[in-house]
Design a protein around this motif. Structure first.
Motif, PDB file in Angstrom:
ATOM      1  N   TYR A   1      45.991  41.469  40.504  1.00 18.73           N
ATOM      2  CA  TYR A   1      44.849  42.280  40.060  1.00 18.73           C
ATOM      3  C   TYR A   1      45.249  43.120  38.845  1.00 18.73           C
ATOM      4  N   GLU A   2      46.434  43.714  38.912  1.00 15.37           N
ATOM      5  CA  GLU A   2      46.908  44.573  37.822  1.00 15.37           C
ATOM      6  C   GLU A   2      47.062  43.772  36.529  1.00 15.37           C
ATOM      7  N   GLU A   3      47.587  42.546  36.652  1.00 11.71           N
ATOM      8  CA  GLU A   3      47.813  41.712  35.476  1.00 11.71           C
ATOM      9  C   GLU A   3      46.511  41.172  34.896  1.00 11.71           C
ATOM     10  N   LYS A   4      45.591  40.730  35.761  1.00  8.31           N
ATOM     11  CA  LYS A   4      44.383  40.067  35.288  1.00  8.31           C
ATOM     12  C   LYS A   4      43.254  41.044  34.955  1.00  8.31           C
ATOM     13  N   ILE A   5      43.240  42.225  35.596  1.00 11.04           N
ATOM     14  CA  ILE A   5      42.129  43.166  35.387  1.00 11.04           C
ATOM     15  C   ILE A   5      42.658  44.536  34.945  1.00 11.04           C
ATOM     16  N   THR A   6      43.156  45.325  35.872  1.00 10.94           N
ATOM     17  CA  THR A   6      43.681  46.660  35.547  1.00 10.94           C
ATOM     18  C   THR A   6      44.489  47.176  36.723  1.00 10.94           C
TER      19      THR A   6
ATOM     20  N   ALA B   1      40.453  34.943  45.434  1.00 10.93           N
ATOM     21  CA  ALA B   1      39.179  34.346  45.025  1.00 10.93           C
ATOM     22  C   ALA B   1      38.161  35.432  44.680  1.00 10.93           C
ATOM     23  N   ARG B   2      38.187  36.544  45.415  1.00 13.53           N
ATOM     24  CA  ARG B   2      37.296  37.680  45.112  1.00 13.53           C
ATOM     25  C   ARG B   2      37.666  38.298  43.760  1.00 13.53           C
ATOM     26  N   ILE B   3      38.971  38.417  43.500  1.00 15.25           N
ATOM     27  CA  ILE B   3      39.422  38.950  42.216  1.00 15.25           C
ATOM     28  C   ILE B   3      38.932  38.053  41.081  1.00 15.25           C
ATOM     29  N   ASP B   4      39.100  36.747  41.265  1.00 11.37           N
ATOM     30  CA  ASP B   4      38.666  35.797  40.237  1.00 11.37           C
ATOM     31  C   ASP B   4      37.158  35.867  40.011  1.00 11.37           C
ATOM     32  N   SER B   5      36.403  36.062  41.090  1.00 10.95           N
ATOM     33  CA  SER B   5      34.953  36.181  40.972  1.00 10.95           C
ATOM     34  C   SER B   5      34.586  37.412  40.142  1.00 10.95           C
ATOM     35  N   TYR B   6      35.299  38.517  40.380  1.00  6.94           N
ATOM     36  CA  TYR B   6      35.061  39.740  39.608  1.00  6.94           C
ATOM     37  C   TYR B   6      35.456  39.541  38.149  1.00  6.94           C
ATOM     38  N   ARG B   7      36.577  38.841  37.918  1.00  5.69           N
ATOM     39  CA  ARG B   7      37.003  38.550  36.539  1.00  5.69           C
ATOM     40  C   ARG B   7      35.927  37.779  35.779  1.00  5.69           C
ATOM     41  N   ARG B   8      35.346  36.794  36.434  1.00  4.02           N
ATOM     42  CA  ARG B   8      34.326  35.988  35.763  1.00  4.02           C
ATOM     43  C   ARG B   8      33.102  36.819  35.419  1.00  4.02           C
ATOM     44  N   GLN B   9      32.751  37.768  36.306  1.00  4.83           N
ATOM     45  CA  GLN B   9      31.603  38.628  36.008  1.00  4.83           C
ATOM     46  C   GLN B   9      31.908  39.543  34.826  1.00  4.83           C
ATOM     47  N   LEU B  10      33.133  40.078  34.775  1.00  5.15           N
ATOM     48  CA  LEU B  10      33.515  40.930  33.644  1.00  5.15           C
ATOM     49  C   LEU B  10      33.415  40.157  32.334  1.00  5.15           C
ATOM     50  N   SER B  11      33.887  38.918  32.353  1.00  4.84           N
ATOM     51  CA  SER B  11      33.831  38.086  31.158  1.00  4.84           C
ATOM     52  C   SER B  11      32.395  37.755  30.776  1.00  4.84           C
ATOM     53  N   ARG B  12      31.577  37.497  31.783  1.00  5.85           N
ATOM     54  CA  ARG B  12      30.184  37.140  31.563  1.00  5.85           C
ATOM     55  C   ARG B  12      29.393  38.307  30.996  1.00  5.85           C
TER      56      ARG B  12
ATOM     57  N   TYR C   1      31.881  40.707  45.577  1.00  5.24           N
ATOM     58  CA  TYR C   1      32.219  39.595  44.677  1.00  5.24           C
ATOM     59  C   TYR C   1      32.621  38.345  45.455  1.00  5.24           C
ATOM     60  N   GLU C   2      31.684  37.889  46.233  1.00  2.00           N
ATOM     61  CA  GLU C   2      31.917  36.651  46.982  1.00  2.00           C
ATOM     62  C   GLU C   2      31.898  35.469  46.017  1.00  2.00           C
ATOM     63  N   PRO C   3      32.910  34.618  46.048  1.00  2.00           N
ATOM     64  CA  PRO C   3      32.959  33.485  45.108  1.00  2.00           C
ATOM     65  C   PRO C   3      31.760  32.565  45.285  1.00  2.00           C
ATOM     66  N   LYS C   4      31.118  32.220  44.167  1.00  2.00           N
ATOM     67  CA  LYS C   4      29.968  31.322  44.191  1.00  2.00           C
ATOM     68  C   LYS C   4      30.234  30.037  43.412  1.00  2.00           C
TER      69      LYS C   4
END
Length: 263
Positions: A156-161, A187-198, A222-225
């Motif tokens: 999480y620290e590396e990919k987001i903050t 998977a929840r972290i990745d889902s949040y990352r995609r929303q930030l990018s979007r 942030y449930e993965p969809k």
């Protein structure tokens, strides 16, 4: 041919400390981390030094998750002390070895020892072993949860903050104890990352890990969809059935665990 000279720089270690360390149980990763700390502090005639995980890694050659684990172990044994709340903390070697926690080769189990000299033994050294000694299986389970918690936080620290490290790791550990898997949380972290990018959200508005995994439980939002996760393929040559592929750039989920969403 190597030709080291003390005149070009050296680390002074008291004989008393060396003699005590000769009887003290440390893992190979902990030893490598300790030498790196000595070089960064005593090697420059300093007591404290501000050292990042990547700086430790550069000197020890350890992977990030192993470096976290080794540093945490030294701190828990009180061999190393740290301070500061930022991403890069200050560290020092605790030279008062009577403050170290006594361990055996089997793990962090306190034992009675005979100390040469007239200095009274600290209470934690002389107290008896607990009635229920942890089994090897329990230790391995606890150790795996600790490693997974640190890995998820560092991801999480590396990919987001980063931020709120202790609270975040405590929250992650609780989720793992409740039955959540590392794969689900990442998977929840990745889902949040995609929303930030979007959505193009500014970094100053990113959710801190302690709020994502702590009492606020923002991970639930942030449930993965886009994709679902399945168990790793034991016969997969890429991940060897672990579900993760490691490289110099870090770890990523193996493709054998991903199921493409159907439209």
């Amino acid at each position: 041919m190597a030709n080291p000279q003390a005149e070009k720089g050296h680390v002074d270690i008291a004989n008393e400390i060396v003699e005590y360390l000769a009887t003290y149980n440390l893992s190979s990763y902990e030893w490598r981390t300790l030498w790196a700390l000595w070089r960064k502090t005593w090697g420059w005639h300093k007591t404290w030094d501000r050292i990042s995980i990547s700086q430790f890694q550069k000197m020890t050659g350890l992977k990030r998750r192993h470096q976290y684990r080794a540093l945490k172990a030294l701190i828990s044994k009180n061999v190393v002390t740290n301070r500061g709340n930022g991403r890069i903390k200050e560290y020092k070697f605790q030279k008062d070895y009577l403050q170290w926690k006594i361990v055996t080769s089997a793990g962090n189990i306190k034992r009675s020892v005979t100390y040469r000299g007239n200095t009274p033994l600290p209470k934690e050294v002389t107290q008896s072993l607990p009635i229920e000694v942890p089994t090897k299986e329990n230790k391995e389970t606890i150790q795996k949860k600790e490693e997974d918690s640190l890995f998820i936080y560092s991801y999480y620290e590396e990919k987001i903050t980063g931020g709120g490290r202790e609270e975040a790791i405590k929250g992650i550990s609780s989720l793992l104890e409740e039955g959540k898997t590392s794969e689900e949380l990442i998977a929840r972290i990745d889902s949040y990352r995609r929303q930030l990018s979007r959505d193009g959200i500014e970094s100053r508005f990113y959710i801190r890990p302690n709020n994502f995994f702590g009492e606020s439980a923002r991970w639930k939002d942030y449930e993965p969809k886009d994709r679902k996760i399945r168990d790793a393929d034991p016969s997969c040559e890429s991940c060897k059935g672990t579900g993760w592929v490691f490289s110099e750039n870090g770890a990523k989920r193996c493709s054998c665990m991903l199921i493409k969403a159907t439209s």
